[in-house]
Design a protein around this motif. Sequence first.
Motif, PDB file in Angstrom:
ATOM      1  N   PRO A 105       8.388  -7.598   0.607  1.00  0.00           N
ATOM      2  CA  PRO A 105       9.379  -7.065  -0.329  1.00  0.00           C
ATOM      3  C   PRO A 105       9.111  -5.608  -0.676  1.00  0.00           C
ATOM      4  O   PRO A 105       7.976  -5.156  -0.717  1.00  0.00           O
ATOM      5  N   LEU A 106      10.186  -4.883  -0.908  1.00  0.00           N
ATOM      6  CA  LEU A 106      10.120  -3.484  -1.332  1.00  0.00           C
ATOM      7  C   LEU A 106      10.851  -3.373  -2.662  1.00  0.00           C
ATOM      8  O   LEU A 106      12.039  -3.670  -2.740  1.00  0.00           O
ATOM      9  N   ALA A 152       0.820  -1.203   0.000  1.00  0.00           N
ATOM     10  CA  ALA A 152       0.000   0.000   0.000  1.00  0.00           C
ATOM     11  C   ALA A 152       0.858   1.259   0.000  1.00  0.00           C
ATOM     12  O   ALA A 152       0.581   2.226  -0.716  1.00  0.00           O
ATOM     13  N   ALA A 153       1.922   1.253   0.814  1.00  0.00           N
ATOM     14  CA  ALA A 153       2.784   2.426   0.892  1.00  0.00           C
ATOM     15  C   ALA A 153       3.498   2.689  -0.431  1.00  0.00           C
ATOM     16  O   ALA A 153       3.592   3.834  -0.887  1.00  0.00           O
ATOM     17  N   GLY A 208      10.393  -0.496  -4.895  1.00  0.00           N
ATOM     18  CA  GLY A 208      10.372   0.839  -5.488  1.00  0.00           C
ATOM     19  C   GLY A 208      11.655   1.617  -5.400  1.00  0.00           C
ATOM     20  O   GLY A 208      11.827   2.596  -6.109  1.00  0.00           O
ATOM     21  N   GLY A 209      12.563   1.256  -4.509  1.00  0.00           N
ATOM     22  CA  GLY A 209      13.806   2.003  -4.391  1.00  0.00           C
ATOM     23  C   GLY A 209      13.754   3.161  -3.421  1.00  0.00           C
ATOM     24  O   GLY A 209      14.751   3.855  -3.244  1.00  0.00           O
ATOM     25  N   MET A 210      12.611   3.407  -2.788  1.00  0.00           N
ATOM     26  CA  MET A 210      12.514   4.473  -1.803  1.00  0.00           C
ATOM     27  C   MET A 210      13.283   4.086  -0.551  1.00  0.00           C
ATOM     28  O   MET A 210      13.160   2.964  -0.062  1.00  0.00           O
ATOM     29  N   PRO A 211      14.122   4.977   0.003  1.00  0.00           N
ATOM     30  CA  PRO A 211      14.897   4.638   1.199  1.00  0.00           C
ATOM     31  C   PRO A 211      13.998   4.320   2.392  1.00  0.00           C
ATOM     32  O   PRO A 211      13.003   5.004   2.638  1.00  0.00           O
ATOM     33  N   VAL A 212      14.338   3.251   3.104  1.00  0.00           N
ATOM     34  CA  VAL A 212      13.585   2.832   4.276  1.00  0.00           C
ATOM     35  C   VAL A 212      14.093   3.619   5.477  1.00  0.00           C
ATOM     36  O   VAL A 212      15.242   3.460   5.900  1.00  0.00           O
ATOM     37  N   ALA A 213      13.236   4.478   6.030  1.00  0.00           N
ATOM     38  CA  ALA A 213      13.635   5.335   7.141  1.00  0.00           C
ATOM     39  C   ALA A 213      13.557   4.605   8.475  1.00  0.00           C
ATOM     40  O   ALA A 213      14.294   4.919   9.410  1.00  0.00           O
ATOM     41  N   ALA A 214      12.658   3.631   8.573  1.00  0.00           N
ATOM     42  CA  ALA A 214      12.490   2.813   9.783  1.00  0.00           C
ATOM     43  C   ALA A 214      11.569   1.669   9.395  1.00  0.00           C
ATOM     44  O   ALA A 214      11.018   1.644   8.294  1.00  0.00           O
ATOM     45  N   ARG A 215      11.414   0.718  10.277  1.00  0.00           N
ATOM     46  CA  ARG A 215      10.486  -0.389  10.014  1.00  0.00           C
ATOM     47  C   ARG A 215       9.745  -0.704  11.314  1.00  0.00           C
ATOM     48  O   ARG A 215      10.362  -0.889  12.364  1.00  0.00           O
TER      49      ARG A 215
END
Length: 495
Positions: free
Chosen positions: A197-198, A169-170, A200-207
Amino acid sequence: MRHVRFPEQREASGAAGPHRPAAAPVRRLGDKARWYLPAAVTADLLGAAVPVGLVFDAAGQARPLHCALGAALAWTGVQALRRRYAGRVLGESRGVLPVLHDWLILIGVLAFVRVVTAEETPRLAALGALLPALLVTVACHKLTYRHLSAARREAQAVSRVLVVGEPAAAEHVIAHLAARTDHPYVAVGLVPVGGGPLAGGMPVAARLDASMPKAPNRDASAVLRAVRRHHADLVLVAPGARFAGERLRRVAWALHDAGLELAVFPGLVEVSVKRLETLSAGGLAVLRVAPPVRRGVQPLLKAVLDRVGAAVGLLLLSPLFLGLVLAIRLGSKGPAFYSQRRVGRDGVPFVMWKFRTMVTDADRLKAGLAGANENDGPMFKMRRDPRVTRVGRLLRRTSLDELPQLVNVLTGSMSLVGPRPPLPEEVAEYDEVELRRLTVRPGMTGLWQISGRSDLSWDETIQLDLQYVDNWSFTSDVDVMGRTLRAVVDGRGAY
């Protein structure tokens, strides 16, 4: 074609993401051009003061300068009380209706003042003196909106957004925001909830954990650290069962205590804000979506505008019709008019009329050009179609070939504004979503014409048509007709 905008995006190592090119740092929303506010205030002051002063002086009013000053202060006062000078509002597209609403408030205020002061200037003259204030303010808004739109295509004057939600969704929200530039949001980081899985290549700021953490403030602390690390202006929450209710409430408390904003994406796309209403039911925030306008006064006004506009247009343009008929007949062999079977409202076929822009055997030659189709959908489009005549190129460039469709509007098979009328073979390939564009009458012009016409992809064309079908209003038709003139003069996408 649509522009795509990305902020600076880098992985932890500092390299650009695999699918998103690195770009220059974005300018924040507060970095709108500084001239917006003085331009708006000056336009409102002069737009009210100058006409009122001139008209009242010509009418022999005893104190025209005082009246001009009073009108200017009243107009800017109404605008200020309605928060039209707020930084968040300046330059944003609000259309004509909010300005008209403000202007009617001004008329009411000044009518009260007129009674109290026993001012005797003729009513029509006084009303006419205030009309330029409305026009000048609308023109100033259009100017700043165009400037701001151009800036946002360069990732300037935007809000840095941290997106929080379940991975799929994000990333859908991030991709949707990145694909368009008609909004102030640029995603700068992602906080996924749970695994997954991610791509899109957007940086993961936290999880965040998939379930509610045992420590009640753990989510809030992680989100706040991510906001500070990425200098975000706004936290946008994507929908999902894992991050809602009490969990979302605690994060909202922490963000608001820190002076930060929170927004929640409800999962709706292409729904006009005019159709949305916020409600509260048992402590739950509810978003009500009104159905599209299909009955009532507005459709009646549209029908009247169509018939009257078509009749007046045919009458006034009859000399031009005669000239175009002669030019077409002299330019190539064959009739001046061209009729073609199209599909109208609810799938009902009709015969659409146009000025002929191609050779007489164009339909027979179309099969041999199928491999040269430049459109990615059922429509056939060629930028340099060899079947188009010399006169036809000029007619297409100026959209004059569409004028005979006024006959279709007059007879009720078309409207002045609506989706593009499709061919039967195109409709045969429609899926359930694409068929929805047939729930209204096709139009001579529409969002497709003022947004690029033949330069649009098939998906973009369908998106614009569905946006029109679902969010139609009489005022939106008037706005489209006004913007059509500029699109015709520009000629972009007309071939």
